[in-house]
Write a protein that holds these residues in place. Structure first.
Motif, PDB file in Angstrom:
ATOM      1  N   VAL A 264       0.864  -1.183   0.000  1.00 49.86           N
ATOM      2  CA  VAL A 264       0.000   0.000   0.000  1.00 49.86           C
ATOM      3  C   VAL A 264       0.900   1.233   0.000  1.00 49.86           C
ATOM      4  CG1 VAL A 264      -1.906   1.209   1.129  1.00 49.86           C
ATOM      5  CG2 VAL A 264      -1.674  -1.257   1.423  1.00 49.86           C
ATOM      6  N   VAL A 265       0.521   2.242  -0.750  1.00 49.47           N
ATOM      7  CA  VAL A 265       1.213   3.526  -0.704  1.00 49.47           C
ATOM      8  C   VAL A 265       0.160   4.604  -0.452  1.00 49.47           C
ATOM      9  CG1 VAL A 265       2.817   5.087  -1.846  1.00 49.47           C
ATOM     10  CG2 VAL A 265       2.868   2.647  -2.388  1.00 49.47           C
ATOM     11  N   ILE A 266       0.397   5.430   0.550  1.00 53.86           N
ATOM     12  CA  ILE A 266      -0.579   6.467   0.914  1.00 53.86           C
ATOM     13  C   ILE A 266       0.136   7.802   1.067  1.00 53.86           C
ATOM     14  CG2 ILE A 266      -2.112   4.820   2.061  1.00 53.86           C
ATOM     15  CD1 ILE A 266      -0.287   7.214   4.282  1.00 53.86           C
ATOM     16  N   GLY A 267      -0.628   8.864   1.116  1.00 56.17           N
ATOM     17  CA  GLY A 267      -0.049  10.180   1.327  1.00 56.17           C
ATOM     18  C   GLY A 267      -1.052  11.267   1.026  1.00 56.17           C
ATOM     19  N   ASN A 268      -0.532  12.449   0.735  1.00 55.59           N
ATOM     20  CA  ASN A 268      -1.364  13.625   0.530  1.00 55.59           C
ATOM     21  C   ASN A 268      -1.060  14.232  -0.830  1.00 55.59           C
ATOM     22  OD1 ASN A 268      -2.962  15.916   0.926  1.00 55.59           O
ATOM     23  ND2 ASN A 268      -2.311  16.164   3.041  1.00 55.59           N
ATOM     24  N   THR A 269      -2.058  14.797  -1.482  1.00 54.17           N
ATOM     25  CA  THR A 269      -1.839  15.482  -2.760  1.00 54.17           C
ATOM     26  C   THR A 269      -1.927  16.993  -2.603  1.00 54.17           C
ATOM     27  OG1 THR A 269      -4.185  15.303  -3.365  1.00 54.17           O
ATOM     28  CG2 THR A 269      -2.719  13.533  -4.079  1.00 54.17           C
ATOM     29  N   GLN A 270      -1.765  17.489  -1.386  1.00 58.68           N
ATOM     30  CA  GLN A 270      -1.938  18.922  -1.130  1.00 58.68           C
ATOM     31  C   GLN A 270      -0.980  19.775  -1.955  1.00 58.68           C
ATOM     32  OE1 GLN A 270       0.389  20.889   1.360  1.00 58.68           O
ATOM     33  NE2 GLN A 270      -0.532  22.591   0.264  1.00 58.68           N
ATOM     34  N   ARG A 271       0.240  19.282  -2.159  1.00 59.37           N
ATOM     35  CA  ARG A 271       1.190  20.132  -2.869  1.00 59.37           C
ATOM     36  C   ARG A 271       0.958  20.113  -4.379  1.00 59.37           C
ATOM     37  NH1 ARG A 271       6.839  18.151  -0.747  1.00 59.37           N
ATOM     38  NH2 ARG A 271       7.350  20.211  -1.554  1.00 59.37           N
ATOM     39  N   PHE A 272      -0.099  19.426  -4.834  1.00 59.20           N
ATOM     40  CA  PHE A 272      -0.485  19.462  -6.234  1.00 59.20           C
ATOM     41  C   PHE A 272      -1.535  20.560  -6.449  1.00 59.20           C
ATOM     42  CE2 PHE A 272       1.965  15.774  -6.233  1.00 59.20           C
ATOM     43  CZ  PHE A 272       2.103  15.241  -7.498  1.00 59.20           C
ATOM     44  N   GLY A 273      -1.168  21.774  -6.094  1.00 53.73           N
ATOM     45  CA  GLY A 273      -2.005  22.928  -6.397  1.00 53.73           C
ATOM     46  C   GLY A 273      -3.121  23.211  -5.425  1.00 53.73           C
ATOM     47  N   VAL A 274      -3.091  22.612  -4.234  1.00 53.34           N
ATOM     48  CA  VAL A 274      -4.168  22.807  -3.256  1.00 53.34           C
ATOM     49  C   VAL A 274      -3.659  23.680  -2.103  1.00 53.34           C
ATOM     50  CG1 VAL A 274      -5.754  21.661  -1.667  1.00 53.34           C
ATOM     51  CG2 VAL A 274      -5.177  20.582  -3.855  1.00 53.34           C
ATOM     52  N   VAL A 338     -13.416  14.981  -3.062  1.00 51.58           N
ATOM     53  CA  VAL A 338     -13.496  14.966  -4.521  1.00 51.58           C
ATOM     54  C   VAL A 338     -13.023  16.281  -5.141  1.00 51.58           C
ATOM     55  CG1 VAL A 338     -15.089  14.887  -6.470  1.00 51.58           C
ATOM     56  CG2 VAL A 338     -15.245  13.182  -4.663  1.00 51.58           C
ATOM     57  N   LEU A 339     -13.522  17.404  -4.657  1.00 54.79           N
ATOM     58  CA  LEU A 339     -13.161  18.683  -5.261  1.00 54.79           C
ATOM     59  C   LEU A 339     -11.647  18.884  -5.243  1.00 54.79           C
ATOM     60  CD1 LEU A 339     -14.335  21.320  -6.505  1.00 54.79           C
ATOM     61  CD2 LEU A 339     -14.161  22.306  -4.214  1.00 54.79           C
ATOM     62  N   LEU A 340     -11.009  18.514  -4.126  1.00 53.74           N
ATOM     63  CA  LEU A 340      -9.562  18.683  -4.013  1.00 53.74           C
ATOM     64  C   LEU A 340      -8.816  17.652  -4.855  1.00 53.74           C
ATOM     65  CD1 LEU A 340      -9.557  21.061  -2.188  1.00 53.74           C
ATOM     66  CD2 LEU A 340     -11.075  19.395  -1.135  1.00 53.74           C
ATOM     67  N   ALA A 341      -9.389  16.451  -4.964  1.00 50.47           N
ATOM     68  CA  ALA A 341      -8.793  15.444  -5.842  1.00 50.47           C
ATOM     69  C   ALA A 341      -8.883  15.889  -7.303  1.00 50.47           C
ATOM     70  CB  ALA A 341      -9.484  14.097  -5.648  1.00 50.47           C
ATOM     71  N   VAL A 342     -10.007  16.482  -7.675  1.00 49.74           N
ATOM     72  CA  VAL A 342     -10.159  17.010  -9.035  1.00 49.74           C
ATOM     73  C   VAL A 342      -9.094  18.075  -9.299  1.00 49.74           C
ATOM     74  CG1 VAL A 342     -11.660  18.407 -10.520  1.00 49.74           C
ATOM     75  CG2 VAL A 342     -12.599  16.440  -9.287  1.00 49.74           C
ATOM     76  N   MET A 343      -8.873  18.953  -8.324  1.00 51.51           N
ATOM     77  CA  MET A 343      -7.843  19.984  -8.480  1.00 51.51           C
ATOM     78  C   MET A 343      -6.461  19.359  -8.640  1.00 51.51           C
ATOM     79  SD  MET A 343      -8.961  22.902  -5.709  1.00 51.51           S
ATOM     80  CE  MET A 343      -7.485  23.881  -6.036  1.00 51.51           C
ATOM     81  N   ALA A 344      -6.146  18.379  -7.790  1.00 47.84           N
ATOM     82  CA  ALA A 344      -4.826  17.744  -7.851  1.00 47.84           C
ATOM     83  C   ALA A 344      -4.632  17.017  -9.178  1.00 47.84           C
ATOM     84  CB  ALA A 344      -4.659  16.784  -6.672  1.00 47.84           C
ATOM     85  N   GLY A 345      -5.674  16.310  -9.624  1.00 47.24           N
ATOM     86  CA  GLY A 345      -5.581  15.626 -10.908  1.00 47.24           C
ATOM     87  C   GLY A 345      -5.414  16.609 -12.054  1.00 47.24           C
ATOM     88  N   ALA A 346      -6.138  17.736 -11.985  1.00 50.04           N
ATOM     89  CA  ALA A 346      -6.015  18.764 -13.019  1.00 50.04           C
ATOM     90  C   ALA A 346      -4.617  19.371 -13.015  1.00 50.04           C
ATOM     91  CB  ALA A 346      -7.070  19.852 -12.806  1.00 50.04           C
ATOM     92  N   TYR A 347      -4.032  19.493 -11.837  1.00 48.69           N
ATOM     93  CA  TYR A 347      -2.654  19.976 -11.711  1.00 48.69           C
ATOM     94  C   TYR A 347      -1.709  19.036 -12.457  1.00 48.69           C
ATOM     95  CZ  TYR A 347       1.605  21.558  -9.207  1.00 48.69           C
ATOM     96  OH  TYR A 347       2.854  22.039  -8.867  1.00 48.69           O
ATOM     97  N   GLY A 348      -1.925  17.725 -12.307  1.00 48.27           N
ATOM     98  CA  GLY A 348      -1.115  16.745 -13.019  1.00 48.27           C
ATOM     99  C   GLY A 348      -1.311  16.827 -14.518  1.00 48.27           C
ATOM    100  N   VAL A 349      -2.561  17.036 -14.950  1.00 47.38           N
ATOM    101  CA  VAL A 349      -2.851  17.169 -16.378  1.00 47.38           C
ATOM    102  C   VAL A 349      -2.172  18.415 -16.944  1.00 47.38           C
ATOM    103  CG1 VAL A 349      -4.694  17.635 -18.051  1.00 47.38           C
ATOM    104  CG2 VAL A 349      -5.019  15.888 -16.285  1.00 47.38           C
ATOM    105  N   TYR A 350      -2.264  19.515 -16.219  1.00 50.10           N
ATOM    106  CA  TYR A 350      -1.739  20.805 -16.688  1.00 50.10           C
ATOM    107  C   TYR A 350      -0.209  20.786 -16.796  1.00 50.10           C
ATOM    108  CZ  TYR A 350      -1.816  25.948 -17.167  1.00 50.10           C
ATOM    109  OH  TYR A 350      -1.703  27.239 -17.616  1.00 50.10           O
ATOM    110  N   HIS A 351       0.441  20.143 -15.828  1.00 50.45           N
ATOM    111  CA  HIS A 351       1.907  20.108 -15.814  1.00 50.45           C
ATOM    112  C   HIS A 351       2.475  18.970 -16.652  1.00 50.45           C
ATOM    113  CE1 HIS A 351       1.357  22.868 -12.417  1.00 50.45           C
ATOM    114  NE2 HIS A 351       2.613  23.216 -12.594  1.00 50.45           N
ATOM    115  N   GLY A 352       1.780  17.830 -16.645  1.00 53.69           N
ATOM    116  CA  GLY A 352       2.291  16.685 -17.368  1.00 53.69           C
ATOM    117  C   GLY A 352       3.546  16.126 -16.711  1.00 53.69           C
ATOM    118  N   PRO A 353       4.097  15.031 -17.239  1.00 53.56           N
ATOM    119  CA  PRO A 353       5.268  14.410 -16.609  1.00 53.56           C
ATOM    120  C   PRO A 353       6.489  15.319 -16.587  1.00 53.56           C
ATOM    121  CG  PRO A 353       4.802  13.425 -18.763  1.00 53.56           C
ATOM    122  CD  PRO A 353       3.631  14.288 -18.418  1.00 53.56           C
TER     123      PRO A 353
END
Length: 962
Positions: A264-274, A338-353
Motif C-alpha cells: 500500500v502507498v498512501i499520502g497527501n496530494t496537497q502540494r499538487f495545487g491545493v 473529490v473537489l480537491l482530488a479534481v484539483m490535484a488531478g487537473a494539476y497533473g494534467v496541466y503540468h504533465g510528466p
C-alpha cells in the motif's frame, strides 16, 4: 427607521420562496401560516420556547468588510515547516475554473454516473496520476487526509493477513512517520485490538509471528530518503504487509514504493495545487495492489460502457461500500475529498510528466542550494539524501533559540526539533531569493559573512544515485500530454464541466444530503491568501483570525444545538460519528465503566452509523422500526433490558431517516439514560432543527453536524465535508485532542482543527442569516417538502408521515408497487429524470425500491413545480406501460437517459417519438441538459475493472473481448 434606509437581508437571497409564493404554498398544504405548519410537524414538547441568541445579521457587502478584518488578523509568514504541508501554487486556470466554479463545487457524489461524466473523468485522471507516481496497480478517488489514509492502510493489511500472520495483532509504525499520523494511528488502533509498535525501522523484527504490517515514511519526517527496499523485501519474505507514506511529488524523481514491493502507498496530494488552508481540506491518496481491490476504502472510479457501446465512467465495486455492508464494514469512509482530488488531478494534467519533474527538481535544487550555503556558514546538514527538507545541526538549544528569534523577526517559520536541530522544507512557491534569505539568517547567527548565492547556484546538482533515482516513465497517457497551454486546459475543463449536472442547472432533491445554496459571498474568502496560506502548525499568534472564526463559529453552533462545547476536528460526517462515539467511550472509561460497549442503532440508520460503532470497538445491536418509520419502542425496550449492563450508547437520527419527527424521541432518550447509556445524534437532518428544536432539547448527549449540508459548505461532487461534534458539559473533557493541542485526548484527523480552510463558509452563512433567517430557513425547508408531498400525493404515495399527516424536511415516496405490473423500478425513474434535466432524489435509501426527496429551503416555488411536473409526467408514462401502450422492456423509462446521439441518429426505431424521448415537457426546449452517455452497464464495469485512463488500444481490446 425609514424603510428607505434599511439594509437588504441575505435571508431573502438564501431562502427561495418569496412572501407571495409562501402564502400560495401554504394554501396547497392547507395551513394558515408557517408557524401552524411547524406546530403540526414538530412535537410540542421539544420545540424551542425562545429564539436563538445570535448576532444581528449582516448584509453580504457588510459581511465581506467585517470578515476581511478578521482574516487580516492572520499573519502570513514564509513557511518552511513541512511535515506533510507545503505552500503550493494553484494555477489560475484551475483556481478560477474548478475551485471557484459552482459548476464543480455544487455537484453531488457521482452515484448517477450518466450525468457525472466530467467529474468521473477528472477522478480517473487523479487515480491514474496516483497509480503512475506510486507504481501501484489501483488507487481510490481520495480519502480525508494522510493520517486517515495511514489508518485505513493499517486496517486493510490487518484484514488481508495470511499464512502465519492470520492472527497477527501487531502493527509496526516507524517513529520517523509524521507525528500527526502516529497520533491518528494510536486512536484507530486502540479499539481495533491492534498493538502499535512505534520504533526505528532498524529495530523491526519481521520474524515476530504476531506482526501483520509495517508503516514507513518516505522521505521520512526528518526529510531523509532512506533505503527502504531491504525492509520491504524482508517483510515480503515473511508475509508481513508493508504500507509506505510517500511524498507524491518526490516520486517524480525517486524510485516509487510500488516498484520496491510495497503493498500500500498512501499520502497527501496537497502540494499538487491545493492551498494549505490551515490544515485542510486536502485530498489524501490511497494506492495498492489489484489483489486488494475489494478491501480498498472509499470510492474507486472505473471504466465501463453504456447502452450504445460507448466508453463511460462510473463508481466501481460499490458492494464494498459501508451503506451495504453496515456493521460488517471495516471502514466508515463516506465523504472523500473529490473537489480537491479534481484539483490535484487537473494539476497533473496541466503540468504533465515533464512539468512535474521540473517542479520537483526545482524544489530539490532550492534545498541543495541552501545546504551549500549553510555549509559555508559552518552548519552541518544531517540528511545524506533528501528531496525538499534539510535537518540542520545547530549545535545547541541556545543557538536554536537565537535562530527562532531571528526567523520570527524576518517572518519565517522553520521547524524546531526537541533537540538542537532545525528543519527547513522547500516547496514550489519558494524562489532562489528565499533560499538566500535562509542562508543569510543562519550566517548572521553564526557570525559569518553571507556566501554569494549566485556562485553557489552554479554548483547545484539534483541528480540521485542510480539505485535511488526513478527509472520508469509516468503519466504517459495522452490526457497528461495534451493540455499544457492555458487555452487548451481551459477548454478541457469546460468540456468536463459541461458533462456534469449541478445546482447551476436545477434542483438536486436528495433526501439526507441537503443540497442547498452555496452562496457566492460565502465562498469568496476561501481563496483569500490570509485564509489559504496558513500552515496548520504555524504558531498560534499567526492564526488569530482563524482562532476567532473557530471560536465564534463554535459558540454559534453551541447556541443552535444547545450544547456546551464543540470540536471542529472531524473532517467529515462519518468522522464526526466516530469522534462522537470515542467521546462517549472516553467518558465511560473515566467513570470506570469500560465494560459498556453495546451501541443500539435503528434499522433505518445510515450505513456509516454501524460502521463507525464497529471502528470504535462497539458491539452493534439493531433495533426495529415500526410501520410508521419510528423506532419500535417495544423492541427498543427489549434490547435495552437485554443489554442494560453493557449499554454504552444509542445512535439516533432526528428527524428520523424516514423524514418524520418522532413523537416519542424524549422517551427514547430517557430510556437510554435510565439504563446507563449515552445518546449520540446523527446530525444529518439538522436542516429541520435549526431554530425550531435542538439535539440538547431532544435529549442527545453528543451530536455531529454536517457543515457540508445544513451549514452550506458545498458537496464538491462528494467532498469536502466537515463534521464537528457538539457535546454536553459532562462529555466536554473527552472531545478529540491533538499533539499540537493541550491534553492527551485522542486525535481523529491530521490537523488540529480538521479542515479550517472552509469553516468560513458556515461562519458566513450564520453571520449573514442571523437567528430569524436560520429559523425561517428551517420552516421553509419543511414547507417545501410538504408542498411537494401534497402535489405528488395523488401520483406517488408518501411512505411515512407524522401523526398530523406531515413530513419533516424530506419524505420517502413509494415506487415498489410499479415493478410487478410494469417492470419499472426506482432506478428507471432516476434515469428518466435525467431526460427532464434533474438529478434523481436519493434512490433506495433508507427503504429499498423507494425515493427520498429533500427540496431544501433554497428552491423557489417555480423550481419545485418544475420538479413536480416532471415526476407527474413520469407517472403518466408509467401509466402508458400499465395500459399496454408500451412494452415493459422498451419504453422511455427503460431506455433512459436519451443522449443527443440517440435522438439525432438517422435510425430511430423506438416506439415513441424523439420529442417524447428528449423533450417530454415544453420548457425543456429552452433549457435542456443532455446526458453525455446513455445507461451504463454496471455489471460489465465490475467484471472488467479498469480504474485508470484507458488508451484507445484498451478500448479496442475490450470490444474484442480481450
Amino acid at each position: 427607521m425609514n424603510t428607505l434606509f434599511q439594509r437588504e437581508y441575505f435571508e431573502h437571497r438564501h431562502n427561495g420562496p418569496d412572501h407571495s409564493e409562501i402564502n400560495n404554498m401554504l394554501e396547497t398544504v392547507r395551513c394558515a401560516s408557517l408557524d401552524e405548519l411547524i406546530e403540526q410537524t414538530v412535537p410540542e414538547n421539544i420545540r424551542l420556547k425562545t429564539g436563538l441568541n445570535l448576532p444581528e445579521p449582516l448584509s453580504e457587502h457588510h459581511f465581506i468588510k467585517e470578515f476581511r478584518k478578521i482574516a487580516s488578523k492572520n499573519r502570513l509568514f514564509q513557511n518552511y515547516i513541512g511535515m506533510g504541508y507545503y505552500d503550493s501554487i494553484t494555477p489560475a486556470v484551475i483556481q478560477r475554473n474548478i475551485l471557484e466554479n459552482p459548476g464543480w463545487y455544487t455537484a453531488y457524489t457521482p452515484y448517477q454516473a450518466e450525468i457525472s461524466q466530467g467529474r468521473l473523468e477528472a477522478l480517473v485522471n487523479y487515480q491514474t496520476m496516483v497509480m503512475d507516481l506510486t507504481g501501484m496497480e489501483i488507487a481510490n478517488a481520495s480519502l480525508l487526509d494522510e493520517a486517515t489514509a495511514a489508518a485505513e492502510a493499517m486496517t486493510l493489511l490487518r484484514d488481508t493477513r495470511k499464512g502465519i500472520r492470520k492472527k497477527g495483532t501487531r502493527f509496526f509504525v516507524s517513529e520517523l512517520c509524521f507525528p500527526q499520523t502516529i497520533d491518528v494511528l494510536r486512536t484507530r488502533a486502540e479499539y481495533m485490538g491492534i498493538e502499535l509498535l512505534i520504533d526505528h525501522p532498524d529495530n523491526l523484527d519481521v520474524t515476530d509471528e504476531k506482526l501483520f504490517g509495517v508503516l514507513l515514511q518516505h522521505p521520512d519526517s526528518n526529510g531523509a530518503i532512506n533505503d527502504i527496499r531491504p525492509v520491504i523485501e524482508s517483510a515480503n519474505e515473511y508475509q508481513v504487509g508493508v504500507a509506505v507514506a510517500a511524498d507524491l511529488l518526490s516520486l517524480a524523481l525517486i524510485t516509487p514504493p510500488g516498484e520496491m514491493g510495497a503493498d500500500v502507498v498512501i499520502g497527501n496530494t496537497q502540494r499538487f495545487g491545493v492551498p494549505l488552508g490551515y490544515g485542510g481540506p486536502h485530498a489524501a491518496y490511497f494506492a495498492t495492489k489489484d489483489v486488494f481491490k475489494r478491501q480498498v476504502p472509499g470510492r474507486i472510479i472505473g471504466v465501463s460502457r453504456d447502452k450504445e457501446g460507448n466508453p463511460a465512467y462510473r463508481m466501481a465495486l460499490q458492494t464494498r461500500e459501508q451503506h451495504i455492508r453496515r456493521e460488517k464494514a471495516t471502514s466508515n469512509i463516506c465523504t472523500s475529498q473529490v473537489l480537491l482530488a479534481v484539483m490535484a488531478g487537473a494539476y497533473g494534467v496541466y503540468h504533465g510528466p515533464s512539468g512535474l519533474r521540473r517542479v520537483a527538481k526545482r524544489i530539490r535544487a532550492l534545498a541543495r542550494l541552501t545546504e551549500l550555503g549553510l555549509e559555508k556558514a559552518g552548519f552541518a546538514q544531517v540528511n545524506e539524501f533528501y528531496f525538499d527538507t534539510l535537518k540542520i545541526d545547530v549545535g545547541s538549544n541556545d543557538r536554536k533559540n537565537q535562530i527562532r528569534e531571528e526567523a520570527q523577526r524576518r517572518k519565517i517559520n522553520l521547524r524546531y526539533f526537541e533537540d538542537a536541530f532545525v528543519g527547513v522544507s522547500f516547496d514550489q512557491a519558494k524562489e532562489p531569493e528565499d533560499a538566500a534569505e535562509i542562508i543569510s539568517l543562519f550566517s548572521k547567527i553564526a557570525g559569518v559573512s553571507e556566501p554569494d548565492t549566485q556562485q553557489l547556484m552554479d554548483m547545484v546538482d539534483v541528480d540521485y544515485p542510480a539505485a535511488m533515482a526513478r527509472q520508469s516513465d509516468f503519466l504517459t497517457h495522452e490526457v497528461f500530454n495534451s493540455y499544457h497551454s492555458e487555452h487548451e486546459m481551459l477548454r478541457y475543463l469546460k468540456r468536463l464541466e459541461n458533462r456534469d449536472i449541478s445546482l447551476t442547472h436545477s434542483m438536486i432533491s436528495l433526501g439526507s444530503c441537503t443540497m442547498k445554496l452555496n452562496a457566492t459571498t460565502e465562498m469568496l474568502p476561501v481563496s483569500w491568501p490570509e485564509l489559504a496560506d496558513i500552515h496548520p502548525f504555524a504558531p498560534d499568534d499567526q492564526a488569530e483570525g482563524y482562532h476567532q472564526i473557530i471560536r465564534e463559529l463554535s459558540d454559534w453552533l453551541c447556541e443552535i444545538t444547545g450544547y456546551d462545547s464543540m470540536s471542529m476536528q472531524p473532517n467529515s460526517g462519518a468522522q464526526g460519528e466516530y469522534a462522537g462515539l470515542l467521546t462517549i467511550r472516553s467518558y465511560l472509561e473515566a467513570k470506570g465503566e469500560q465494560h459498556r460497549n453495546v451501541t443500539i442503532i435503528p434499522s433505518s440508520a445510515h450505513g456509516t452509523n454501524p460502521a463507525s460503532a464497529v471502528m470504535a470497538g462497539m458491539k452493534v445491536v439493531i433495533t426495529k422500526c415500526d410501520d410508521q418509520g419510528n423506532i419500535d419502542l417495544e423492541d427498543l425496550r427489549e434490547k435495552v433490558a437485554q443489554y442494560r449492563e453493557n449499554l454504552a450508547a444509542l445512535m439516533v437520527t432526528y428527524p428520523s431517516t424516514h423524514g418524520v419527527f418522532e413523537e416519542d424521541i424524549r422517551e427514547v432518550c430517557d430510556l437510554i439514560h435510565e439504563n446507563g447509556g449515552q445518546v449520540y445524534m446523527d446530525g444529518a437532518n439538522m436542516n429541520a432543527q435549526v431554530g425550531v428544536t435542538s439535539p440538547a432539547i431532544v435529549g442527545a448527549d453528543v451530536c455531529h453536524l454536517n457543515l457540508h449540508k445544513t451549514f452550506c459548505i458545498p458537496h464538491g461532487g462528494g467532498g469536502p465535508g466537515v463534521g464537528p461534534i457538539g457535546a454536553a458539559a459532562h462529555l466536554t473533557p473527552h472531545l478529540p485532542g491533538h499533539f499540537r493541542l493541550p491534553g492527551d485526548n485522542r486525535a481523529v484527523a491530521a490537523a488540529p482543527y480538521g479542515s479550517p480552510g472552509i469553516l468560513g463558509i458556515s461562519y458566513a452563512y450564520i453571520r449573514m442569516m442571523g437567528a430569524r433567517g436560520l429559523t425561517n430557513a428551517t420552516k421553509i425547508a419543511i414547507l417545501n417538502a410538504n408542498y411537494i408531498k401534497d402535489r405528488l400525493k395523488d401520483h406517488y404515495k408518501p411512505l411515512y408521515v407524522g401523526k398530523n399527516g406531515r413530513v419533516g424536511h424530506e419524505m420517502i415516496i413509494e415506487l415498489r408497487t410499479f415493478r410487478q405490473t410494469t417492470g419499472i423500478d426506482a432506478i428507471d425513474v432516476a434515469k428518466r429524470l435525467m431526460d427532464y434535466g434533474y438529478h434523481a432524489p436519493t434512490v433506495s435509501f433508507p427503504v429499498p425500491g423507494t425515493m427520498m426527496i429533500e427540496p431544501t429551503e433554497s428552491e423557489n416555488k417555480a423550481e419545485l413545480d418544475r420538479f413536480c411536473d416532471a415526476m407527474i409526467s413520469i407517472r403518466s408514462e408509467i401509466a402508458q406501460i400499465e395500459q399496454g401502450h408500451w412494452d415493459k422492456e422498451n419504453n422511455p423509462l427503460k431506455n433512459a437517459p436519451h443522449t443527443s446521439r440517440m435522438v439525432t441518429d438517422d435510425d430511430w426505431k423506438l416506439p415513441y417519438s424523439r420529442k417524447k424521448a428528449a423533450f417530454p415537457l415544453d420548457w425543456l426546449r429552452h433549457n435542456k441538459f443532455w446526458p453525455s452517455v446513455s445507461r451504463i452497464d454496471d455489471v460489465y464495469g465490475d467484471r472488467n475493472l479498469m480504474c485508470s485512463c484507458p488508451s484507445p488500444e484498451e478500448y479496442a481490446d475490450e470490444e474484442a473481448g480481450v
